[in-house]
Design a protein around this motif. Structure first.
Motif, PDB file in Angstrom:
ATOM      1  N   GLU A   1      -3.577  -0.314  10.045  1.00 42.01           N
ATOM      2  CA  GLU A   1      -3.138   1.052   9.723  1.00 42.01           C
ATOM      3  C   GLU A   1      -3.801   2.020  10.698  1.00 42.01           C
ATOM      4  O   GLU A   1      -5.015   1.953  10.924  1.00 42.01           O
ATOM      5  CB  GLU A   1      -3.518   1.415   8.281  1.00 42.01           C
ATOM      6  CG  GLU A   1      -3.078   2.841   7.923  1.00 42.01           C
ATOM      7  CD  GLU A   1      -3.280   3.210   6.453  1.00 42.01           C
ATOM      8  OE1 GLU A   1      -3.809   2.385   5.672  1.00 42.01           O
ATOM      9  OE2 GLU A   1      -2.891   4.347   6.097  1.00 42.01           O
TER      10      GLU A   1
ATOM     11  N   GLU B   1       4.397   4.480   6.830  1.00 45.44           N
ATOM     12  CA  GLU B   1       3.975   4.592   5.433  1.00 45.44           C
ATOM     13  C   GLU B   1       4.361   5.972   4.919  1.00 45.44           C
ATOM     14  O   GLU B   1       4.024   6.988   5.529  1.00 45.44           O
ATOM     15  CB  GLU B   1       2.449   4.450   5.323  1.00 45.44           C
ATOM     16  CG  GLU B   1       1.939   3.088   5.736  1.00 45.44           C
ATOM     17  CD  GLU B   1       0.447   2.926   5.462  1.00 45.44           C
ATOM     18  OE1 GLU B   1      -0.164   3.826   4.845  1.00 45.44           O
ATOM     19  OE2 GLU B   1      -0.103   1.889   5.876  1.00 45.44           O
TER      20      GLU B   1
ATOM     21  N   ASP C   1       3.449   4.025   0.307  1.00 42.10           N
ATOM     22  CA  ASP C   1       1.989   4.150   0.253  1.00 42.10           C
ATOM     23  C   ASP C   1       1.543   4.628  -1.124  1.00 42.10           C
ATOM     24  O   ASP C   1       2.344   5.181  -1.891  1.00 42.10           O
ATOM     25  CB  ASP C   1       1.573   5.178   1.322  1.00 42.10           C
ATOM     26  CG  ASP C   1       0.121   5.016   1.735  1.00 42.10           C
ATOM     27  OD1 ASP C   1      -0.564   4.121   1.205  1.00 42.10           O
ATOM     28  OD2 ASP C   1      -0.321   5.791   2.606  1.00 42.10           O
TER      29      ASP C   1
ATOM     30  N   LYS D   1       2.302  -0.555  -0.857  1.00 46.99           N
ATOM     31  CA  LYS D   1       0.839  -0.588  -0.767  1.00 46.99           C
ATOM     32  C   LYS D   1       0.241  -0.146  -2.097  1.00 46.99           C
ATOM     33  O   LYS D   1       0.408   1.010  -2.504  1.00 46.99           O
ATOM     34  CB  LYS D   1       0.349   0.335   0.354  1.00 46.99           C
ATOM     35  CG  LYS D   1       0.844  -0.086   1.734  1.00 46.99           C
ATOM     36  CD  LYS D   1       0.169   0.706   2.832  1.00 46.99           C
ATOM     37  CE  LYS D   1      -1.200   0.157   3.162  1.00 46.99           C
ATOM     38  NZ  LYS D   1      -1.773   0.775   4.376  1.00 46.99           N
TER      39      LYS D   1
ATOM     40  N   GLU E   1      -4.887  -2.087  -0.931  1.00 50.49           N
ATOM     41  CA  GLU E   1      -5.886  -1.311  -0.181  1.00 50.49           C
ATOM     42  C   GLU E   1      -7.220  -1.313  -0.903  1.00 50.49           C
ATOM     43  O   GLU E   1      -7.266  -1.464  -2.113  1.00 50.49           O
ATOM     44  CB  GLU E   1      -5.472   0.162  -0.197  1.00 50.49           C
ATOM     45  CG  GLU E   1      -4.591   0.623   0.867  1.00 50.49           C
ATOM     46  CD  GLU E   1      -4.340   2.116   0.694  1.00 50.49           C
ATOM     47  OE1 GLU E   1      -3.639   2.624   1.549  1.00 50.49           O
ATOM     48  OE2 GLU E   1      -4.817   2.747  -0.281  1.00 50.49           O
TER      49      GLU E   1
HETATM   50 CA    CA Z   1      -1.696   5.083   4.287  1.00 46.20          CA
END
Ligand code: CA
Ligand code: C2E
Ligand code: CA
Length: 638
Positions: free
Chosen positions: A418, A509, A539, A560, A596
């Protein structure tokens, strides 16, 4: 001696007329207005007593002597007082603090001498006396002339020094009054019976009033009350005096709906009605219309209401929906209170504090009163500083882009990363994107910043053979504001071509807010970029509200899961259930899953067991600069 008094009578008429105009107008009580009023009053007294003394001198033998002393002393006091005040008035017109302080010494010295000489003249006879039943100038009368001339010369000096602050009309009236006063004093010496000086002076009073007074400078035409200039000047006067006072400013949430539904003219009428109501409640001198639907009330907390009482009264007024043209529109006042000296501020701080507080209340609609504190001011200052730093960083292209590797569980390698923006400043150090991105979104700078990040990533991909290091694509955060731009996909494509980058090495994202702003533009941009070979991630999954619908309808290949879903799951059984079911649901929808915030091996093992596809977090690497990222990939590839 018989005097020609017709000019004096005309002068009195003119001055009284000015006094009436002055009193019926909304005069803001600033220093210059006050001194003008004092000067005009002295002029009226001087002219009146000049006329009275013509009579008393004519009957000097029939009247007690003290009457002539009294009338002539009052005349001399007010006449010389007007000259002194003229200097004092022009001194304040300069609006220059240092000059005002120096000029005050000059003014007070003159005033003390004049007062002393005139007050003692019945005993000393220095200024005037009535020896042999006639009016005589005493031996020191000339000193009154000298002081008046000094004051008028003082005006001349101020005029030369601050001429640039005056327009033609102002310059003419100041100089005119100055020269005319000297001229008529000389004239009077030659034609003792012609009483003309007060008339000439009164003519210039008129000129000064209309050129310098500018009463409209302090009036807001729409609201018909004092405006923001008056507001800042009053606050400045209180602050200078260091007296306790309180500013209660408020804005009306939803006011725009009146303008939108009923037109600006009706909106203006409402602004006016509210101002009139506030003036009725708190008095004309305390109410200010700042801008739009913002008002302020300044109260002396020692002698009048408290801030809470003011707020209560205003809240009662707006508790019922506002009725305009048969419509009922609810208006909610949001207050910001600046309580001096509990909160120690300067006039320059006021605007920052108001902006900050009203903005806070717009973000959080549950709050309707904010009492300003030093912390709020510091925060606003920091925000302004950061905006400045961002502007500079855009100019110098000094934003940096860091990369955080993303681990692919299936291949056991880092197939993506990222791109995360970084901003460093000499004074503030590292500034988190969580802090500056929302500011950049608010003022539109995000568009330029987004482009810089994108260029940076394209350049990075062009300069490094990342495919060899098994990196398949880089994930780039797109702000909702960027996605709203109709031409976003065209712009990004152009930059990709410029660097010779294939869209398939990019993943964008986006968060669900992107969809809420301009769904049409977002879908068009997504379609264009996907057609070119790029992919999209949703995201921050789990932090929003209505995610389910977007999951189905938007063409996202990756979701994510936010760290705020992962972290509680490590401590709490119910949160773990949510995480498990989230993963299960996303898999059933055929989405690839990134989680994440993977910081520990426990987290990693749990997520691998659940069957997610990618892991991102400090366990593998923090976001790092380009060279370290390449090193990281090189090390991981062997
Ligand atoms: Ca992000
Ligand atoms: P995000 O998109 O959710 O980015 C992930 C954030 O989580 C990053 O914070 C990253 O450093 C942090 N993070 C990743 N793994 C861990 C971990 O294991 N532990 C902890 N504690 N944190 C982890 P960062 O870089 O501070 O970025 C914050 C936010 O700023 C991003 O949240 C994103 O919304 C925004 N942002 C960053 N760069 C850009 C950009 O280029 N454009 C836009 N529009 N927004 C950006
Ligand atoms: Ca995130």
């Amino acid at each position: 001696m018989s005097y020609i008094i017709e000019f004096e009578i005309a002068a009195l008429g003119l001055e009284l007329m000015l006094l009436v105009i002055y009193c019926i107008r909304n005069n803001f009580p600033c220093a210059t207005n006050k001194y003008y009023f004092a000067m005009l009053s002295c002029g009226i007294i001087a002219t009146s007593f000049s006329l009275i003394s013509v009579y008393t001198l004519a009957h000097i033998c029939d009247l007690p002597l003290w009457i002539n002393y009294f009338t002539n002393m009052v005349y001399l006091f007010s006449y010389n007082g007007a000259a002194l005040l003229f200097f004092f008035y022009v001194l304040h017109v300069t609006n220059d603090e240092k000059t005002i302080q120096q000029g005050k010494i000059f003014f007070y010295t003159g005033s003390v001498i004049v007062t002393f000489l005139i007050a003692t003249t019945p005993i000393t006879g220095w200024i005037i006396n009535f020896k042999n039943n006639t009016y005589n100038h005493g031996s020191l009368f000339v000193i009154l002339y000298i002081i008046s001339v000094c004051m008028l010369l003082g005006v001349l000096v101020l005029f030369v020094k601050f001429k640039y602050k005056l327009d033609k009309m102002q310059a003419f009236s100041i100089m005119g009054l100055d020269i005319a006063t000297i001229g008529v004093v000389i004239l009077q010496e030659f034609f003792k019976s012609l009483l003309i000086q007060n008339f000439v002076i009164s003519l210039f009073f008129v000129l000064v009033y209309f050129s310098l007074q500018n009463p409209d400078d302090y009036i807001d035409k729409t609201a018909n009350c004092f405006n923001s200039s008056a507001f800042y000047e009053t606050a400045g006067i209180y602050l200078k005096r260091k007296s306790t006072f309180c500013i209660i400013a408020f804005t009306l949430d939803d006011f725009q709906s009146i303008n939108r539904l009923l037109g600006i003219q009706t909106g203006d009428e409402v602004i006016n009605t509210i101002a009139a109501y506030l003036q009725g409640l708190f008095g004309k001198l305390r109410v200010y219309h700042l801008t739009g639907c913002r008002y302020a009330i300044i109260i002396d907390t020692k002698t009048t209401l408290s801030a809470d009482e003011v707020i209560d009264v205003i809240n009662v007024y707006f508790s019922e929906p506002y009725k305009v043209n048969d419509m009922e529109i609810p208006l909610t006042p949001c207050f910001c209170v600046l309580d001096y000296p509990i909160f120690d501020f300067t006039t320059e701080d006021i605007n920052d504090v108001l902006e900050y507080s009203f903005h806070e209340m717009k973000q959080n609609r549950d709050i309707t009163v904010i009492t300003a504190t030093d912390d709020a001011l510091k925060e606003k200052r920091r925000e302004l500083k950061i905006i400045d730093i961002m502007k500079r960083a855009i100019r110098n292209e000094s934003f940096q882009v860091y990369y955080q590797p993303i681990y692919n569980i299936k291949t056991g390698t880092f197939t993506s990363a990222e791109a995360l923006i970084r901003l460093f400043d000499d004074e503030l150090g590292f500034i988190s994107p969580d802090e500056f991105i929302p500011m950049a979104e608010e003022n539109g700078m995000i568009i330029k910043i987004g482009e810089l990040v994108f260029r940076n990533v394209c350049r990075f991909l062009k300069e490094n053979d990342t495919k060899k290091l098994r990196l398949e694509y880089v994930e780039i955060n797109l702000s909702a504001i960027q996605c709203m731009q109709d031409n976003l996909s065209a712009q990004l494509t152009e930059i990709m071509y410029e660097y010779g980058i294939s869209a398939s090495s990019l993943n964008f994202e986006i968060t669900e807010t992107a969809n809420s702003l301009n769904e049409y533009a977002l879908r068009k941009n997504m379609r264009d970029l996907i057609n070119k070979g790029a992919s999209f991630s949703m995201d921050d999954y789990g932090t929003g509200f209505a995610t389910a619908n977007y999951l189905i309808t938007l063409p996202m290949s990756i979701v994510k899961i936010d760290k705020s879903i992962l972290w509680p799951a490590m401590k709490n059984a119910e949160a773990l259930i949510i995480l498990r079911h989230t993963v299960k649901m996303l898999k059933a929808l055929n989405k690839m899953i990134v989680v994440e915030g993977v910081e520990t091996e426990n987290m990693r093992d749990l997520l691998i067991e659940m069957g997610v596809d990618y892991l991102q977090g400090y366990l593998y690497s923090k976001p790092v600069p380009e060279d370290r990222f390449i090193q990281f990939l090189t090390d991981a590839a062997v």
